[in-house]
Design a protein around this motif. Sequence first.
Motif, mmCIF file in Angstrom:
data_model
loop_
_atom_site.group_PDB
_atom_site.id
_atom_site.type_symbol
_atom_site.label_atom_id
_atom_site.label_comp_id
_atom_site.label_asym_id
_atom_site.label_seq_id
_atom_site.Cartn_x
_atom_site.Cartn_y
_atom_site.Cartn_z
ATOM 1 N N LYS A 83 0.839 -1.203 0.000
ATOM 2 C CA LYS A 83 0.000 0.000 0.000
ATOM 3 C C LYS A 83 0.877 1.259 0.000
ATOM 4 O O LYS A 83 0.581 2.240 -0.695
ATOM 5 C CB LYS A 83 -0.914 0.012 1.225
ATOM 6 N N TYR A 86 2.501 1.840 -3.364
ATOM 7 C CA TYR A 86 1.567 2.448 -4.312
ATOM 8 C C TYR A 86 1.649 3.973 -4.246
ATOM 9 O O TYR A 86 1.505 4.668 -5.252
ATOM 10 C CB TYR A 86 0.141 1.986 -4.016
ATOM 11 N N ARG A 87 1.931 4.482 -3.028
ATOM 12 C CA ARG A 87 2.050 5.934 -2.847
ATOM 13 C C ARG A 87 3.504 6.393 -2.953
ATOM 14 O O ARG A 87 3.829 7.525 -2.583
ATOM 15 C CB ARG A 87 1.464 6.331 -1.486
ATOM 16 N N TYR A 119 6.180 2.128 -9.501
ATOM 17 C CA TYR A 119 5.373 3.000 -8.638
ATOM 18 C C TYR A 119 6.167 4.183 -8.082
ATOM 19 O O TYR A 119 5.659 4.940 -7.260
ATOM 20 C CB TYR A 119 4.756 2.181 -7.501
ATOM 21 N N ARG A 238 -1.737 5.769 -10.945
ATOM 22 C CA ARG A 238 -1.106 4.469 -11.113
ATOM 23 C C ARG A 238 -2.108 3.325 -11.001
ATOM 24 O O ARG A 238 -3.059 3.392 -10.225
ATOM 25 C CB ARG A 238 0.011 4.301 -10.081
ATOM 26 N N SER A 240 -3.129 -0.404 -9.899
ATOM 27 C CA SER A 240 -2.751 -1.268 -8.777
ATOM 28 C C SER A 240 -2.635 -2.740 -9.153
ATOM 29 O O SER A 240 -2.296 -3.572 -8.317
ATOM 30 C CB SER A 240 -3.771 -1.129 -7.637
ATOM 31 N N LEU A 243 0.657 -4.527 -8.339
ATOM 32 C CA LEU A 243 0.801 -4.765 -6.904
ATOM 33 C C LEU A 243 -0.044 -5.949 -6.456
ATOM 34 O O LEU A 243 0.415 -6.794 -5.670
ATOM 35 C CB LEU A 243 0.400 -3.522 -6.109
#
Length: 260
Positions: A83, A86-87, A119, A238, A240, A243
């Motif tokens: 998570k 992702y950021r 990412y 982006r 996901s 991921l």
Amino acid sequence: MDKVIQAQLRSIEEKNNVKILYAVESGSRGWGFESKDSDFDVRFIYVHPIEWYLSVFEGADVIEIPVDEVLDVNGWDLRKALKLMYRSNASLLEWLSSPIIYKQNQEFANELRYVSEKYFSPISSIYHYISIAKKSFDGLEGLKGIKLKKLFYVIRPILACMWIEKFNTIPPMNLQAMMKKVEIHNNIRKIIEELVVVKADSIESDSINQPIELMKFLRDKLEYYYSYAKDIKAEKERDSRTLNEFFHKTLRDYSGGINE
């Protein structure tokens, strides 16, 4: 200390019924400018048995060990780590280039590094490093004597910004690795190299007189990167899916058989 750290990691796995897939040094020892009394900052990524992820309510996703004068150990569950990836969480991305690895599943680590490149966000990373540098720099100006530790909390983020501007990739955790590739005036390079030597023979609370030329360089770079960040083009949202695929694969490969 390596034996102590290895024993701590094994204890964490046994007590929490998890498997640690990646554990590294994340503090000044990994950054390349530790002092004589620097502690060991161990960070790790772990997985639970697959049933843990199928619960109606999510459980705690962090494992923290009480900090003492020598060891600072904590880790993130795989899902939490992804998570944050992702950021484009800069701390997590840095772990992947730590020069000090205490434990790793090589295949997992390689795949995670590959995923991280997808990412990486130059914008969020630049702002992250500017924020760290500014917070420390503002506390130094006007002081005659400044703490070496705090000064390096300005130097390293500025070099990270320089790396991102030049290569548009995740900057290395290690100061020396960045110094080899970024374009920096020889006088500034020499000052920083000398300060690394001084810090290695000092304790965390030691201070030095302000290095005027270096301080001007850092101030100018801070102002420049504030402007630079504003001019970076906005990034597309982006996806996901990568991921999720990596998350599912990792659970299939490593969650089975944990303390069965």
